[in-house]
Design an enzyme around this catalytic site. Structure first.
Site, mmCIF file in Angstrom:
data_model
loop_
_atom_site.group_PDB
_atom_site.id
_atom_site.type_symbol
_atom_site.label_atom_id
_atom_site.label_comp_id
_atom_site.label_asym_id
_atom_site.label_seq_id
_atom_site.Cartn_x
_atom_site.Cartn_y
_atom_site.Cartn_z
ATOM 1 C CG HIS A 1 -86.106 7.403 -33.076
ATOM 2 N ND1 HIS A 1 -87.406 7.799 -32.810
ATOM 3 C CD2 HIS A 1 -85.613 6.972 -31.881
ATOM 4 C CE1 HIS A 1 -87.667 7.623 -31.524
ATOM 5 N NE2 HIS A 1 -86.591 7.114 -30.918
ATOM 6 C CD GLU B 1 -89.028 5.793 -27.740
ATOM 7 O OE1 GLU B 1 -88.200 5.892 -28.662
ATOM 8 O OE2 GLU B 1 -89.145 6.644 -26.845
HETATM 9 C C1 M3P Z 1 -85.590 8.729 -26.715
HETATM 10 C C2 M3P Z 1 -86.445 9.490 -27.629
HETATM 11 C C3 M3P Z 1 -82.029 7.987 -23.578
HETATM 12 C C4 M3P Z 1 -82.998 8.864 -24.218
HETATM 13 C C5 M3P Z 1 -83.920 8.427 -25.012
HETATM 14 C C6 M3P Z 1 -84.812 9.262 -25.754
HETATM 15 C C7 M3P Z 1 -81.985 6.549 -23.804
HETATM 16 O O1 M3P Z 1 -85.620 7.444 -26.915
HETATM 17 O O2 M3P Z 1 -87.025 8.882 -28.489
HETATM 18 O O3 M3P Z 1 -86.535 10.721 -27.466
HETATM 19 O O4 M3P Z 1 -81.217 8.478 -22.864
HETATM 20 FE FE FE Z 2 -86.384 6.856 -28.816
#
Ligand code: M3P
Ligand code: FE
Length: 314
Positions: free
Chosen positions: A150, A271
């Site tokens: 994603h 990530e």
């Molecule tokens: C994720 C995820 C933020 C939340 C990020 C969450 C930047 O990246 O993959 O669940 O607030």
């Molecule tokens: Fe994420």
């Protein structure tokens, strides 16, 4: 249900050799194509289409476009009409403009991001093939990421001035692209403003996410790993390669994902993400994280959010 999944993301990098080394040696991707302009195309071992990341040489880091794959060529026409009906201009990009990729429809999200949809890309097969496959290939390397999972895009958010591109993108994805919302972070009086939004077109907790910030940009692109143990090993790989880690292994409250945030050599945030968290169904109630618990939604263990996490992005 025409949009299936994220297909590829195109990003700018400053030192193409350093970037290729990062996405191969650390993430575990393989280069599958390089074009005459020096753009490099890569795939993960568990993906069957030819590429999911495009690195374009530039004098800065950042986002070019994101492309999602749809079920059929005719779905592109249906979606193009829906996007035009929403009031958004659509450009048809002929097949072959991107290597081994069919025609694309191109449009700007309400947040301004360049998004594409396409139906065809050369299928080169996964690293284990499709006949009596082994669970993993012998030449697995680096973190051994399975697939591009994603992306999270930053959107202009200034509710005092009546601007909330997170909410506008969310409406666009639900009403036009037929995604459904799984989770949100709300802020302001009675949670009136949607600061973050997580949307799915599959059974995953999210296929794209939007978070509010000062300006539009890219927060991260995320690669899927199997398990918490794989996340730990990915951290080892990062340490071995002196990768700049932003947030060490932990868990998200949102999506229940297990995560590490880190930067590629140009400063694009990546990530590694494990744990499908839960099966997302279209009839699920939307999970809401309130302003008081927003930091725990993002980093469940500490409930502490470094300011740089939402202010530093490309
Ligand atoms: C994720 C995820 C933020 C939340 C990020 C969450 C930047 O990246 O993959 O669940 O607030
Ligand atoms: Fe994420």
């Amino acid at each position: 249900m025409d949009v299936m999944r994220i297909g590829h993301i195109s990003i700018k990098v400053m030192d193409i050799d350093a970037a290729v080394k990062h996405y191969t040696k650390v993430i575990g991707m393989d280069v599958t194509h390089t074009d005459a302009s020096g753009n490099v195309y890569l795939k993960c071992w568990d993906e069957w289409d030819k590429y999911s990341v495009i690195l374009t040489p530039s004098d800065r880091a950042g986002f070019n476009h994101v492309a999602y794959k749809v079920v059929s060529d005719s779905a592109l026409d249906t979606l193009a009409q829906k996007i035009r009906d929403f009031g958004t201009a659509v450009e048809i990009i002929p097949a072959g403009t991107l290597p081994d990729c069919g025609r694309m429809i191109r449009f700007n999200l309400p947040s301004g991001h360049d998004m594409r949809l396409y139906a065809e890309k050369e299928c080169v097969g996964t690293g284990v093939g499709s006949i009596n496959p082994d669970p993993w290939p012998d030449d697995i390397h680096g973190a051994g990421a399975h697939w591009l999972d994603h992306c999270l895009l930053m959107c202009e958010f200034n509710p005092g001035a009546g601007i909330n591109k997170v909410a506008e993108n969310t409406r666009f994805f639900i009403d036009v692209l037929n995604f459904f919302q799984t989770e949100q972070i709300t802020v302001g009086p009675d949670g009136a403003f949607q600061l973050a939004s997580f949307l799915s077109c599959s059974s995953k907790p999210h296929d794209i996410a939007f978070v509010g910030g000062e300006r539009a940009g890219m927060h991260h692109l995320s690669f899927f790993l199997d398990s918490w143990h794989c996340i730990l090993k990915a951290g080892d790989v990062m340490a071995k390669n002196k990768v700049r880690i932003d947030v060490a292994p932990t868990r998200h409250g949102v999506t229940r994902g297990e995560t590490i945030y880190f930067f590629d050599p140009s400063g694009n945030r990546n990530e590694t993400f494990a744990g499908l968290g839960y099966q997302a169904h279209r009839d699920r109630p939307i999970t809401t994280w309130t302003e008081e618990e927003a930091a725990r939604g993002i980093f469940y263990h500490t409930g502490v959010l470094a300011e740089s996490f939402t202010t530093v992005y490309t």
